[in-house]
Design an enzyme around this catalytic site. Sequence first.
Site, short mmCIF file in Angstrom:
data_model
loop_
_atom_site.label_atom_id
_atom_site.label_comp_id
_atom_site.label_asym_id
_atom_site.label_seq_id
_atom_site.Cartn_x
_atom_site.Cartn_y
_atom_site.Cartn_z
N SER A 94 0.85 -1.18 0.00
CA SER A 94 0.00 0.00 0.00
C SER A 94 0.89 1.23 0.00
CB SER A 94 -0.89 0.00 1.25
OG SER A 94 -1.56 1.24 1.41
N LYS B 32 1.49 -3.02 6.56
CA LYS B 32 1.99 -2.89 5.19
C LYS B 32 3.47 -2.51 5.15
CE LYS B 32 -1.76 -4.16 3.14
NZ LYS B 32 -1.81 -5.46 2.44
N TYR C 221 -2.93 -0.71 10.25
CA TYR C 221 -2.83 -1.06 8.83
C TYR C 221 -1.49 -0.62 8.26
CZ TYR C 221 -4.00 -1.33 3.85
OH TYR C 221 -4.01 -1.62 2.50
#
Length: 255
Positions: free
Chosen positions: A166, A183, A179
């Site tokens: 991401s 990533k 998150y």
Amino acid sequence: MNLVGSRALGGGLNPKTVLITGVSKGLGKALAVELAKQGHTVIGCSRAQDKLNSLQLELSSSSTSTSPSSEPNSSSSDRHLLINADVRSNSSVEELARTVMAKKGVPDIIVNNAGTINKNNKIWEVPEEEFDAVIDTNVKGLANVLRHFIPLMLASKQGVIVNMSSGWGRSGAALVAPYCASKWAVEGLTKSVAKELPEGMAVVALNPGVINTDMLASCFGNSAGLYQTPESWAVKAATMILNLSAADNGASLTV
């Protein structure tokens, strides 16, 4: 398209077998449908059996207009293999690998797409179970797939692994720290694994860009609709993924 941008586009000419985790919705589903349309064989896994059932029909329909030259004796209904599996469970992924080997053999390409995100919250307000779900899926789930599928690829020293990253795996953002952390882990894990693979194989971290998915909507709300659809993204992503080679090993790419 970074490293593969100037390369002649020929990945779609030779039918591939592509394993995609988290295939029942979002980017995974869109990529699966696009690959099936192009005549490739899709192996997918998800925890949602009802969505797998409907996707099986969609993939079969997408394949009817293509020539399954890699499997001349198979019908469109059994060309693709969708399996109920949970990447967070090592034993579930171990069984997935056994089933894939028995029915389809070693995949040419693996796309570690399964992922989740926390609800927008400051890190000290993110519940423990929510943080764990993000790490267990995005990091441990990916590692489980690598643990059981890389050994299968080592025999031929061939194969490409795409770990979905991401833009937030290369930068930080408020309210999605779990998150982002997951990533960033994908990026570091990918670069380390790249140094462990034999010549001829490749693992890359792929930032898909900003796409209008359920996960984006959880962060951006209605403004997620301003971004491209998974279906339009999948056309570009499929071309890029199919053209990856050993020369891309260890790269951090963006669609």
